[in-house]
Design an enzyme around this catalytic site. Sequence first.
Site, PDB file in Angstrom:
ATOM      1  N   THR A 127     -24.259  -9.933 -31.004  1.00 44.12           N
ATOM      2  CA  THR A 127     -23.202  -9.094 -31.579  1.00 44.12           C
ATOM      3  C   THR A 127     -21.912  -9.887 -31.728  1.00 44.12           C
ATOM      4  O   THR A 127     -21.195  -9.758 -32.729  1.00 44.12           O
ATOM      5  CB  THR A 127     -22.965  -7.861 -30.668  1.00 44.12           C
ATOM      6  OG1 THR A 127     -24.203  -7.169 -30.521  1.00 44.12           O
ATOM      7  CG2 THR A 127     -21.949  -6.914 -31.260  1.00 44.12           C
ATOM      8  N   CYS A 170      -5.943   2.025   5.517  1.00 41.56           N
ATOM      9  CA  CYS A 170      -6.776   0.840   5.780  1.00 41.56           C
ATOM     10  C   CYS A 170      -6.504   0.310   7.176  1.00 41.56           C
ATOM     11  O   CYS A 170      -5.478   0.572   7.787  1.00 41.56           O
ATOM     12  CB  CYS A 170      -6.535  -0.225   4.721  1.00 41.56           C
ATOM     13  SG  CYS A 170      -4.906  -0.984   4.820  1.00 41.56           S
ATOM     14  N   GLU A 218       1.070   3.948   1.803  1.00 48.34           N
ATOM     15  CA  GLU A 218       1.682   4.411   3.054  1.00 48.34           C
ATOM     16  C   GLU A 218       2.938   3.600   3.378  1.00 48.34           C
ATOM     17  O   GLU A 218       3.976   4.160   3.764  1.00 48.34           O
ATOM     18  CB  GLU A 218       0.694   4.251   4.229  1.00 48.34           C
ATOM     19  CG  GLU A 218      -0.601   5.034   4.093  1.00 48.34           C
ATOM     20  CD  GLU A 218      -1.692   4.244   3.376  1.00 48.34           C
ATOM     21  OE1 GLU A 218      -1.374   3.515   2.410  1.00 48.34           O
ATOM     22  OE2 GLU A 218      -2.860   4.361   3.777  1.00 48.34           O
ATOM     23  N   SER A 259     -21.739  -1.399 -41.214  1.00 52.62           N
ATOM     24  CA  SER A 259     -21.482  -0.431 -40.136  1.00 52.62           C
ATOM     25  C   SER A 259     -20.018  -0.052 -40.001  1.00 52.62           C
ATOM     26  O   SER A 259     -19.647   0.711 -39.104  1.00 52.62           O
ATOM     27  CB  SER A 259     -21.974  -1.015 -38.810  1.00 52.62           C
ATOM     28  OG  SER A 259     -21.251  -2.190 -38.512  1.00 52.62           O
ATOM     29  N   HIS A 276       0.838  -1.205   0.000  1.00 52.08           N
ATOM     30  CA  HIS A 276       0.000   0.000   0.000  1.00 52.08           C
ATOM     31  C   HIS A 276       0.876   1.260   0.000  1.00 52.08           C
ATOM     32  O   HIS A 276       2.048   1.219   0.371  1.00 52.08           O
ATOM     33  CB  HIS A 276      -0.933  -0.017   1.205  1.00 52.08           C
ATOM     34  CG  HIS A 276      -2.076  -0.979   1.032  1.00 52.08           C
ATOM     35  ND1 HIS A 276      -3.143  -1.049   1.877  1.00 52.08           N
ATOM     36  CD2 HIS A 276      -2.320  -1.905   0.067  1.00 52.08           C
ATOM     37  CE1 HIS A 276      -3.998  -1.963   1.467  1.00 52.08           C
ATOM     38  NE2 HIS A 276      -3.511  -2.507   0.363  1.00 52.08           N
TER      39      HIS A 276
HETATM   40  C1  AOF Z   1      -4.494   2.038   1.928  1.00 52.75           C
HETATM   41  N1  AOF Z   1      -3.469   2.290   1.094  1.00 52.75           N
HETATM   42  O1  AOF Z   1      -2.439   2.145  -0.877  1.00 52.75           O
HETATM   43  C2  AOF Z   1      -4.554   1.155  -0.680  1.00 52.75           C
HETATM   44  C3  AOF Z   1      -5.651   0.914   0.192  1.00 52.75           C
HETATM   45  O2  AOF Z   1      -6.121  -6.589  -0.311  1.00 52.75           O
HETATM   46  P1  AOF Z   1      -5.342  -5.407   0.139  1.00 52.75           P
HETATM   47  O3  AOF Z   1      -4.519  -5.664   1.354  1.00 52.75           O
HETATM   48  O4  AOF Z   1      -4.502  -4.789  -0.971  1.00 52.75           O
HETATM   49  O5  AOF Z   1      -6.393  -4.287   0.593  1.00 52.75           O
HETATM   50  C4  AOF Z   1      -7.233  -3.688  -0.340  1.00 52.75           C
HETATM   51  C5  AOF Z   1      -8.091  -2.642   0.308  1.00 52.75           C
HETATM   52  O6  AOF Z   1      -7.283  -1.667   0.969  1.00 52.75           O
HETATM   53  C6  AOF Z   1      -8.895  -1.861  -0.734  1.00 52.75           C
HETATM   54  O7  AOF Z   1     -10.127  -2.451  -0.987  1.00 52.75           O
HETATM   55  C7  AOF Z   1      -9.038  -0.503  -0.074  1.00 52.75           C
HETATM   56  O8  AOF Z   1     -10.087  -0.502   0.866  1.00 52.75           O
HETATM   57  C8  AOF Z   1      -7.716  -0.362   0.657  1.00 52.75           C
HETATM   58  N2  AOF Z   1      -6.738   0.251  -0.259  1.00 52.75           N
HETATM   59  N3  AOF Z   1      -5.597   1.387   1.463  1.00 52.75           N
HETATM   60  O9  AOF Z   1      -4.425   2.371   3.100  1.00 52.75           O
HETATM   61  C9  AOF Z   1      -3.428   1.880  -0.172  1.00 52.75           C
HETATM   62  N4  AOF Z   1      -4.540   0.691  -1.958  1.00 52.75           N
HETATM   63 ZN    ZN Z   2      -3.396  -0.018   3.520  1.00 58.07          ZN
END
Ligand code: AOF
Ligand code: ZN
Length: 335
Positions: free
Chosen positions: A197, A77, A55, A169, A53
């Site tokens: 289609t 998260c 952070e 088309s 992520h």
């Molecule tokens: C953050 N920072 O850069 C992102 C977040 O399956 P995981 O562990 O990758 O978690 C995915 C979830 O985390 C995603 O659905 C969203 O709620 C959050 N994304 N959170 O703090 C990040 N990409």
């Molecule tokens: Zn995260």
Amino acid sequence: MPISTYDDAMRRARELAERGPRTGENPQVGCVLVDDHGTIVAEGWHRGAGTTHAEVDALSKVDSAKGLTAVVTLEPCNHTGRTGPCSKALIDAGIARVVYSLDDPGDESSGGAESLRAAGVDVVSGVLSGEGYQLVERWLTANRLKRPWVTAKWGSSLDGRTAASDGTSQWITSAESRTFVHLLRSQHDTIAIGTGTAIADNPSLTARTADGNLFPNQPLAVVIGDTPLPSGSGLWGHPRGVLQESGALADILERLYNIGIRSLFLEGGPRLMNSFIREGLVDEYVVCLAPMLLGGEHTATGDLGIPTLTAARKLSVTHTEVMGGTLVITAREAH
Ligand code: AOF
Ligand code: ZN
């Protein structure tokens, strides 16, 4: 420091977020770490589902983050998914303050702000949230509705016909507008068409650049309808694969959501288009209007079940552009 002090850092975080993929199960997220003078000391961004992520990426760039402020486009998260909770990583690193733009809507992933506050971290939310919304709008909408964001596209004559009376088309719209449509395809997780289609046009449903090369991101091809796709269909050779779906559209979209699909590009034909529109399942329309008249019965949509003018599906235009003589209109349902 006043909250506006973080505006520049947030803009930078958003720029970093845009480096991540626009498609896939996870949102684009960017993060910068700033010191007491507001100077950026580290940058990070998320590179797609399954990877670090934003952070944690930023934290990995400094020896010590003690006392620093983390400026993030999305609420950190709070869950262990494919990676650990960012709230905990920030607390463990000694971050003093977290400034973020939008709340995480996830059932499991939300709650980061609360955890941070409980650990004594100063938390500021909603910074530049209006501007930040656009970046993750599709992802937020998909999460809220538990179905992929749907962009419906058609190309037609000015009088709304997608083919001449004999069915010819190719091509009504300009090469430039068709190149743009391929770019849009590459920015979605899936392209969906009806079985009729798929059989009539035998399309490739790949996303190609103007010189015919495949974009790095290919959407999954989804064919919707009861008739099985013939063994001779070119779609069997699709680089991302082809999925056949039938049944109620809402159920199909739910299944797609459950396998991680967050956006769908709908390309027709008219019967499938009708069903999506009637059921209120379209989030955005991209209509390419070519300066010609065709008349006849091949209309872009058929009966939408609208008995009278006051019941019209009212749209608002968000963008217009002329591409090689074809007028490309982007519109949304007006709320
Ligand atoms: C953050 N920072 O850069 C992102 C977040 O399956 P995981 O562990 O990758 O978690 C995915 C979830 O985390 C995603 O659905 C969203 O709620 C959050 N994304 N959170 O703090 C990040 N990409
Ligand atoms: Zn995260």
